[in-house]
Design an enzyme around this catalytic site. Structure first.
Site: not given
Length: 316
Positions: A132, A266, A292-294
């Site tokens: 990120d 994500d 997802g994102h993490f």
């Protein structure tokens, strides 16, 4: 009578297996993570460090909303073979950051601070692992130090416009017109609830998401003045997108070994951003995970295996 050590007595009584003693021995010799601070101008950077300093260095840069804590399982897995440093960026984690009026909270300045940290620590070569917000900091470091970067690992750290998913819609409006109204429309972004959403969105099995990460970051973002700093950084993210062509030129010219490990659900960085690396680095290694994102929060075992294999082949 001469006393026996506890392990010897347990072994003699049959209470401890050979496997258990082997595990105990391995833990005894395993390097311990050290927690430290490094003063860089008016920023006191908190960082985690482990491993022999003559081993290949891996520099880990977290994203929003996280800290060096997000790399904890990777740090542990790499400790025996690499020199690992994971720091908390200014305005994140345990780093002691100046007030908004005393520090320019832009990605260029974050990168300048980390670059000074690298020099103070005497790091002459290193692989970078990014996520990120850590990605544009890492790309700027690579532009400044192209000969020092030995490899790149990106966990949902973007460098292509194709990777900007629908979640950026309201933020792009803020970029185009940074009015007080558009800023206020994003007031829920730096909140504990929004941070938790980023951790769980796109995760099929929520029982795999530990509450530690999003709870710690929720408490941090709730500190006085922190919401405005985070909205400043969100506005400045536009500068990263504007520099994408420069980052891509670096990838094409230097062809660093690159591994992308990507949570394919994500809401901010879509799989197209990972696939785009193949245009500039044909040998880039791209792996997608059902999360997802993490991605490390739910798939750390699978991702660590891929990271270790990649580093063994590319970082001597």
């Amino acid at each position: 009578m001469q006393s026996k050590t506890i392990p010897a007595m347990l072994l003699a009584s049959g209470m401890v297996s050979g496997v258990a003693l082997a595990d105990q021995s391995n833990n005894a010799t395993k390097p311990h993570v050290r927690f430290n601070y490094e003063q860089v101008d008016n920023v006191n950077i908190f960082y985690r460090e482990v491993g022999r300093k003559d081993s290949p260095t891996i520099l880990m840069l977290h994203g929003y909303a996280a800290s060096s804590f997000m790399w904890r399982d990777v740090i542990d897995a790499l400790a025996a073979d690499y020199h690992v440093i994971a720091l908390d960026l200014p305005a994140f984690g345990f780093t002691e950051s100046p007030a908004r009026e005393d520090y320019e909270y832009t990605f260029a300045n974050l990168a300048n601070t980390v670059d000074k940290f690298i020099k103070q620590k005497g790091l002459n070569s290193f692989a970078i692992a990014v996520h990120d917000y850590g990605a544009p900091v890492g790309w700027r470091l690579a532009l400044k130090n192209p000969g020092k970067v030995t490899a790149i690992i990106s966990q949902n750290g973007n460098a292509y416009e194709e990777g900007l998913a629908d979640g950026w819609g309201p933020i792009k409006k803020y970029w185009q017109n940074p009015s007080s109204e558009n800023r206020a429309a994003l007031s829920d972004f730096p909140t504990a609830a929004s941070i938790k959403w980023q951790y769980v969105e796109g995760v099929p099995d929520l029982t795999k998401v530990s509450p530690d990460g999003y709870t710690l970051e929720g408490l941090h973002v709730s500190k006085p003045g922190m919401a405005d700093i985070q909205l400043d950084l969100l506005l400045d993210y536009k500068s990263n997108v504007e520099q994408y062509p420069q980052y891509q030129a670096y990838f094409r010219q230097y062809q660093p070994p690159l591994l992308a490990v990507w949570g394919k659900h994500d809401p901010f960085f879509s799989p197209e951003g990972a696939q785009a690396w193949k245009r500039d680095i044909p040998k880039a290694e791209i792996h997608f995970f059902d999360t997802g994102h993490f991605a490390l929060e739910t798939h750390h075992s699978e991702i660590i295996a891929v990271i270790k294999d990649f580093l063994q082949r590319h970082v001597k």
